[in-house]
Write a protein that holds these residues in place. Structure first.
Motif, PDB file in Angstrom:
ATOM      1  N   UNK A   5      53.346  40.680  48.489  1.00 44.14           N
ATOM      2  CA  UNK A   5      53.305  39.358  47.874  1.00 44.14           C
ATOM      3  C   UNK A   5      52.317  38.503  48.642  1.00 44.14           C
ATOM      4  N   UNK A   6      51.927  37.396  48.056  1.00 42.33           N
ATOM      5  CA  UNK A   6      50.959  36.487  48.677  1.00 42.33           C
ATOM      6  C   UNK A   6      51.435  35.071  48.448  1.00 42.33           C
ATOM      7  N   UNK A   7      51.672  34.359  49.532  1.00 50.50           N
ATOM      8  CA  UNK A   7      52.044  32.947  49.427  1.00 50.50           C
ATOM      9  C   UNK A   7      50.754  32.138  49.339  1.00 50.50           C
ATOM     10  N   UNK A   8      50.531  31.500  48.198  1.00 48.65           N
ATOM     11  CA  UNK A   8      49.320  30.722  47.982  1.00 48.65           C
ATOM     12  C   UNK A   8      49.608  29.236  48.144  1.00 48.65           C
ATOM     13  N   UNK A   9      48.579  28.508  48.554  1.00 52.03           N
ATOM     14  CA  UNK A   9      48.718  27.055  48.583  1.00 52.03           C
ATOM     15  C   UNK A   9      48.778  26.564  47.146  1.00 52.03           C
ATOM     16  N   UNK A  10      49.278  25.385  46.958  1.00 51.74           N
ATOM     17  CA  UNK A  10      49.354  24.830  45.610  1.00 51.74           C
ATOM     18  C   UNK A  10      47.956  24.698  45.001  1.00 51.74           C
ATOM     19  N   UNK A  11      46.982  24.305  45.826  1.00 52.61           N
ATOM     20  CA  UNK A  11      45.602  24.163  45.352  1.00 52.61           C
ATOM     21  C   UNK A  11      45.053  25.509  44.871  1.00 52.61           C
ATOM     22  N   UNK A  12      45.249  26.557  45.682  1.00 46.96           N
ATOM     23  CA  UNK A  12      44.766  27.890  45.305  1.00 46.96           C
ATOM     24  C   UNK A  12      45.450  28.373  44.034  1.00 46.96           C
ATOM     25  N   UNK A  13      46.767  28.183  43.975  1.00 42.07           N
ATOM     26  CA  UNK A  13      47.535  28.592  42.795  1.00 42.07           C
ATOM     27  C   UNK A  13      47.021  27.901  41.536  1.00 42.07           C
ATOM     28  N   UNK A  14      46.857  26.577  41.611  1.00 37.20           N
ATOM     29  CA  UNK A  14      46.413  25.814  40.438  1.00 37.20           C
ATOM     30  C   UNK A  14      45.018  26.244  39.994  1.00 37.20           C
ATOM     31  N   UNK A  15      44.121  26.465  40.961  1.00 41.29           N
ATOM     32  CA  UNK A  15      42.763  26.899  40.630  1.00 41.29           C
ATOM     33  C   UNK A  15      42.788  28.241  39.890  1.00 41.29           C
ATOM     34  N   UNK A  16      43.496  29.212  40.443  1.00 38.78           N
ATOM     35  CA  UNK A  16      43.562  30.534  39.810  1.00 38.78           C
ATOM     36  C   UNK A  16      44.236  30.454  38.441  1.00 38.78           C
ATOM     37  N   UNK A  17      45.346  29.725  38.367  1.00 37.87           N
ATOM     38  CA  UNK A  17      46.086  29.596  37.118  1.00 37.87           C
ATOM     39  C   UNK A  17      45.242  28.921  36.032  1.00 37.87           C
ATOM     40  N   UNK A  18      44.524  27.855  36.406  1.00 42.65           N
ATOM     41  CA  UNK A  18      43.676  27.160  35.433  1.00 42.65           C
ATOM     42  C   UNK A  18      42.539  28.050  34.942  1.00 42.65           C
ATOM     43  N   UNK A  19      41.945  28.815  35.852  1.00 39.71           N
ATOM     44  CA  UNK A  19      40.885  29.749  35.442  1.00 39.71           C
ATOM     45  C   UNK A  19      41.429  30.765  34.438  1.00 39.71           C
ATOM     46  N   UNK A  20      42.605  31.321  34.736  1.00 38.03           N
ATOM     47  CA  UNK A  20      43.201  32.305  33.827  1.00 38.03           C
ATOM     48  C   UNK A  20      43.572  31.679  32.484  1.00 38.03           C
ATOM     49  N   UNK A  21      44.029  30.452  32.503  1.00 39.47           N
ATOM     50  CA  UNK A  21      44.368  29.765  31.244  1.00 39.47           C
ATOM     51  C   UNK A  21      43.129  29.574  30.374  1.00 39.47           C
ATOM     52  N   UNK A  22      42.007  29.207  31.007  1.00 43.84           N
ATOM     53  CA  UNK A  22      40.765  29.056  30.241  1.00 43.84           C
ATOM     54  C   UNK A  22      40.323  30.398  29.667  1.00 43.84           C
ATOM     55  N   UNK A  23      40.425  31.456  30.466  1.00 45.49           N
ATOM     56  CA  UNK A  23      40.044  32.792  29.993  1.00 45.49           C
ATOM     57  C   UNK A  23      40.946  33.208  28.837  1.00 45.49           C
ATOM     58  N   UNK A  24      42.226  32.943  28.969  1.00 46.83           N
ATOM     59  CA  UNK A  24      43.179  33.264  27.910  1.00 46.83           C
ATOM     60  C   UNK A  24      42.794  32.543  26.613  1.00 46.83           C
ATOM     61  N   UNK A  25      42.395  31.291  26.729  1.00 44.84           N
ATOM     62  CA  UNK A  25      41.953  30.537  25.553  1.00 44.84           C
ATOM     63  C   UNK A  25      40.696  31.126  24.941  1.00 44.84           C
ATOM     64  N   UNK A  26      39.778  31.575  25.797  1.00 47.55           N
ATOM     65  CA  UNK A  26      38.558  32.206  25.284  1.00 47.55           C
ATOM     66  C   UNK A  26      38.887  33.487  24.529  1.00 47.55           C
ATOM     67  N   UNK A  27      39.823  34.270  25.040  1.00 47.57           N
ATOM     68  CA  UNK A  27      40.210  35.521  24.375  1.00 47.57           C
ATOM     69  C   UNK A  27      40.855  35.218  23.025  1.00 47.57           C
ATOM     70  N   UNK A  28      41.711  34.209  22.974  1.00 41.85           N
ATOM     71  CA  UNK A  28      42.312  33.820  21.689  1.00 41.85           C
ATOM     72  C   UNK A  28      41.226  33.375  20.708  1.00 41.85           C
ATOM     73  N   UNK A  29      40.204  32.681  21.219  1.00 41.85           N
ATOM     74  CA  UNK A  29      39.099  32.259  20.360  1.00 41.85           C
ATOM     75  C   UNK A  29      38.348  33.443  19.779  1.00 41.85           C
ATOM     76  N   UNK A  30      38.118  34.467  20.581  1.00 41.27           N
ATOM     77  CA  UNK A  30      37.433  35.669  20.093  1.00 41.27           C
ATOM     78  C   UNK A  30      38.292  36.377  19.053  1.00 41.27           C
TER      79      UNK A  30
END
Length: 132
Positions: free
Chosen positions: A43-68
């Motif tokens: 497991x990896x304990x991430x800072x809130x900043x790191x978590x939010x950055x990664x999560x937001x990037x994945x959310x944008x990618x997820x939206x792009x995939x839904x768009x395709x």
């Protein structure tokens, strides 16, 4: 990110290092929709900043995939779809770079300081997989 009730419980399970093998046994699988993902058991304990950055990037990618997916449903021209898929690939590569950088700066350095040189072999294998 774990909610505040579970956060203390998870934190107590983690070793001093940012990555730990306490949460899952090695070789366990995690279901993701119709797929099973193999996990190392760490497991990896991430800072809130790191978590939010990664999560937001994945959310944008997820939206792009839904768009395709919508583009395919709407019978959009192939070149337009391919252009969007290329953008998704670029976004995933960017995500990987950020995650790999964070991993090296935290988990790898911590493990090497503690004398665990096996983490270098793991890193090399991971980079080889990313470069395929």
């Amino acid at each position: 990110m774990p909610n505040s009730n579970n956060k203390k419980e998870i934190e107590s399970e983690l070793k001093k290092c940012c990555c730990s093998e306490n949460k899952l046994e090695s070789g366990n699988t995690v279901e993701s929709n119709s797929e099973e993902l193999i996990v190392t058991g760490k497991t990896k304990k991430r800072t809130e900043k790191e978590y939010k950055d990664l999560y937001n990037r994945l959310s944008r990618i997820e939206g792009q995939v839904r768009g395709v997916k919508k583009m395919v449903e709407n019978e959009v021209y192939c070149v337009d779809i391919l252009t969007q898929v290329s953008a998704i690939t670029s976004a995933l590569n960017s995500f990987n770079k950020v995650l790999l950088s964070n991993h090296i700066k935290s988990c790898v350095i911590q493990n090497v300081k503690e004398g665990n040189e096996e983490v270098i072999d793991e890193l090399v294998k991971t980079i080889q997989k990313l470069m395929k």
